[in-house]
Design an enzyme around this catalytic site. Structure first.
Site, mmCIF file in Angstrom:
data_model
loop_
_atom_site.group_PDB
_atom_site.id
_atom_site.type_symbol
_atom_site.label_atom_id
_atom_site.label_comp_id
_atom_site.label_asym_id
_atom_site.label_seq_id
_atom_site.Cartn_x
_atom_site.Cartn_y
_atom_site.Cartn_z
ATOM 1 N N LYS A 11 -5.390 -9.461 7.556
ATOM 2 C CA LYS A 11 -4.287 -10.382 7.259
ATOM 3 C C LYS A 11 -3.156 -9.598 6.608
ATOM 4 O O LYS A 11 -3.224 -9.229 5.431
ATOM 5 C CB LYS A 11 -4.709 -11.499 6.293
ATOM 6 C CG LYS A 11 -3.653 -12.599 6.253
ATOM 7 C CD LYS A 11 -3.548 -13.316 4.930
ATOM 8 C CE LYS A 11 -2.480 -12.821 4.019
ATOM 9 N NZ LYS A 11 -1.096 -12.859 4.504
ATOM 10 N N GLU B 191 -7.131 -2.993 -4.714
ATOM 11 C CA GLU B 191 -6.128 -1.962 -5.008
ATOM 12 C C GLU B 191 -4.895 -2.712 -5.499
ATOM 13 O O GLU B 191 -4.203 -3.357 -4.712
ATOM 14 C CB GLU B 191 -5.879 -1.156 -3.735
ATOM 15 C CG GLU B 191 -5.344 0.217 -4.022
ATOM 16 C CD GLU B 191 -3.852 0.207 -4.141
ATOM 17 O OE1 GLU B 191 -3.370 0.067 -5.285
ATOM 18 O OE2 GLU B 191 -3.175 0.320 -3.115
ATOM 19 N N CYS C 295 2.741 0.827 -5.596
ATOM 20 C CA CYS C 295 1.891 0.571 -6.763
ATOM 21 C C CYS C 295 1.680 1.809 -7.615
ATOM 22 O O CYS C 295 1.516 1.703 -8.826
ATOM 23 C CB CYS C 295 0.548 0.030 -6.294
ATOM 24 S SG CYS C 295 -0.142 1.013 -4.955
ATOM 25 N N GLU D 135 4.769 -4.509 -13.993
ATOM 26 C CA GLU D 135 5.121 -3.819 -12.756
ATOM 27 C C GLU D 135 6.429 -4.411 -12.218
ATOM 28 O O GLU D 135 6.481 -5.591 -11.873
ATOM 29 C CB GLU D 135 3.985 -4.022 -11.752
ATOM 30 C CG GLU D 135 4.085 -3.112 -10.562
ATOM 31 C CD GLU D 135 2.880 -3.227 -9.643
ATOM 32 O OE1 GLU D 135 2.400 -4.352 -9.422
ATOM 33 O OE2 GLU D 135 2.443 -2.181 -9.134
#
Ligand code: NDP
Length: 509
Positions: free
Chosen positions: A186, A260, A294, A395
């Site tokens: 997906k 992750e 990331c 983040e």
């Protein structure tokens, strides 16, 4: 496929063929650099997930050609997959650039090569992987031989994010295939085109039902894929908050999970560091993919002795970075993925100023001629940041470097580790012996010395702390897609000679 208005259409791909979504609905795919519509993609739902899981289940349980194939043969097919990626590199790169906003430089020059390399190198690796391992035979108290078998887990849900669609695809699909699993991918609904096309291409060499794709909203398709009782493993790349939710869903049926997630990579600049190398390297560390990665180096910890000089050079080098149309080879940095994401990044920059930090360069919207519909952020360096400010804790996922001053190495290591995340970390120094010692103290899955983004397709990649768990890349990734079984055989035929039996059969002579 094309729609009535001549737009390229991307349906679902299940059991070896394209199929329409159960809802019949499609949504537009937008080029984030221009705002133009570049295609239409099917909006799958729970019924489509049921269909894809049934196909993958059947390919695993009944047709089972793939999982029963020898590792050598699977390795050959993986190498064919690598060839397919290279043979279609241009088309895949253009599809990826036009929906993700990643620069052509990066997608063609780095991602496509890495994707091909992942399939190709795992094609080799799988032939060496210890699918069967013999333990030493134990002669006493009776002759027993035990083997350790590593078997595919089963049906895998592979959920990827929008920032590196093809690379994230390969990081999950290549090892899942190598281990003999079947799967449903997906992709993020805003960047699905390159994934759907690659699934179609790879299906020319894979048995039916092994590799399926269902596009759709994460809250519908992602949710169904992580809850489905016939799915055995979930591998997810995305935000820590959704990762946490995925883990909870998966726990209901004890699915195996690889996560992750986010990062807040700290780079420690030692007083002996080469200012020039750090300026270019640290900004490469944060501006690659406009900071939408990331493992970016988003916190730069600079020793007080070189702080002013370092900031001056960071400012100058930052202002050399060309923000532009991702298709233009002169462009170093493209747009934010969506308007919503652009607004989020700008709010973080505003929060830094409100918290008392200072923007030395950037901080505003960048105007790009010919890309008026896109959402570009200037390369931004913020100084005077404290580690408890929002820009240092959360983040941002944009081209924003937060510079933090430190006085002692102990303080720098404490600041570096004072984060919920632990994906990447780094050290900039001429003293590589000391760098090794510092690397030991940094709580992160990857530590890079004197550069950034030093990811190798054969080196493990993954997080400490809330950056997730499990490892991707190389042989380590195959381990994330196998169950371990021990198979023991007794060679003693005489029941009376079986010492353990006497625990129950006390009359046995
Ligand atoms: P998300 O975590 O929401 O999305 C990642 C993937 O998960 C997408 O395919 C998404 O689908 C899917 N998803 C969403 N909801 C669910 C659910 N309930 N169950 C299963 N899958 C789901 O990230 P965003 O795209 O919203 O980005 C938000 C922030 O996350 C970024 O600003 C960044 O900070 C971080 N991020 C980190 C990434 C990384 O590499 N670690 C990658 C991307 C984002 P869909 O998008 O189609 O709804």
């Amino acid at each position: 496929m094309q729609s009535a208005n001549e737009m390229p259409r991307y349906p679902l791909f299940i059991n070896g063929e394209y199929c329409e979504p159960a809802s019949g609905e499609y949504t537009q795919v937008i080029n984030p650099a221009t705002g133009d519509v570049v295609g239409e993609v099917a909006m799958g739902n729970e019924a489509d997930v049921d269909k894809a899981v049934a196909a993958a289940r059947n390919a695993f349980d009944n047709n089972s050609d793939w999982r029963r194939m020898s590792p050598e043969k699977r390795g050959k097919v993986l190498k064919q997959c690598a060839q397919i990626v290279l043979a279609n590199a241009q088309e895949l790169a253009l599809l990826e650039v036009s929906c993700s906003g990643g620069t052509l430089n990066r997608v063609a020059g780095m991602d496509i090569m890495a994707v091909a390399d992942l399939f190709g190198s795992l094609g080799d690796e799988v032939t060496q992987f210890p699918f069967v391992e013999a333990l030493p035979t134990r002669p006493l108290p009776e002759l027993v031989n035990t083997q350790v078998w590593r078997e595919p887990i089963g049906v895998c849900s592979l959920i990827t994010a929008w920032n590196f669609p093809l690379l994230l695809f390969a990081m999950k699909v290549a090892p899942a295939l190598a281990a003999g699993n079947t799967m449903i991918v997906k992709p993020a609904e805003i960047t699905p085109t390159s994934t759907v096309r690659l699934v179609e291409l790879l299906n020319t060499v894979l048995p039916k039902g092994v590799l399926n794709v269902v596009v759709g909203a994460g809250s519908v398709v992602g949710e169904a894929l992580t809850l489905h009782k016939d799915v055995d493993k979930v591998s997810f790349t995305g935000s820590t908050s959704i990762g946490r939710h995925v883990q909870q869903n998966a726990a209901l049926t004890m699915k195996r999970v690889t996560l992750e997630l986010g990062g807040k990579g700290p780079g420690i600049v030692m007083p002996d560091a080469d200012i020039e190398r750090v300026a270019y390297g640290a900004l490469w560390g944060v501006y690659m993919n406009a900071g939408q990665a990331c493992e970016s180096g988003t916190r730069l910890l600079v020793h007080e002795d070189i702080y002013d000089e370092m900031i001056q050079r960071l400012k100058e080098v930052s202002e050399e970075v060309v923000v532009g149309n991702p298709m233009d080879p002169a462009t170093g940095m493209g747009p934010m993925s969506t308007e919503t994401h652009y607004n989020k990044v700008m709010q973080y920059i505003e929060s830094a100023v409100a918290d008392g930090a200072e923007i030395v360069t950037g901080g505003k919207r960048a105007d790009v001629a010919g890309c008026e519909g896109g959402f570009f952020v200037e390369p931004t360096v913020i100084v005077g940041v404290k580690n408890d400010m929002k820009v240092a804790c959360e983040e941002i996922f944009g081209p924003v470097l937060s510079v933090i001053k430190y006085s002692s190495l102990d303080e720098a290591i404490a600041i570096a580790n004072d984060s919920d995340y632990g994906l990447s970390a780094g050290v900039w120094t001429e003293n590589v012996v000391q760098a090794q010692q510092i690397a030991r103290d940094l709580r992160a899955g990857s530590v890079w010395i004197n550069d950034w983004h030093m990811m190798r397709t054969d080196a493990p990649f993954g997080g400490y702390k809330q950056s997730g768990y499990g490892r991707e890349f190389g042989k380590y990734s195959i381990s994330s897609y196998v169950e371990t079984k021990s198979v023991s055989t007794s060679f003693e035929r005489n029941p009376a000679a079986k010492k353990m039996h006497k625990i129950v059969h006390t009359k046995l002579a």
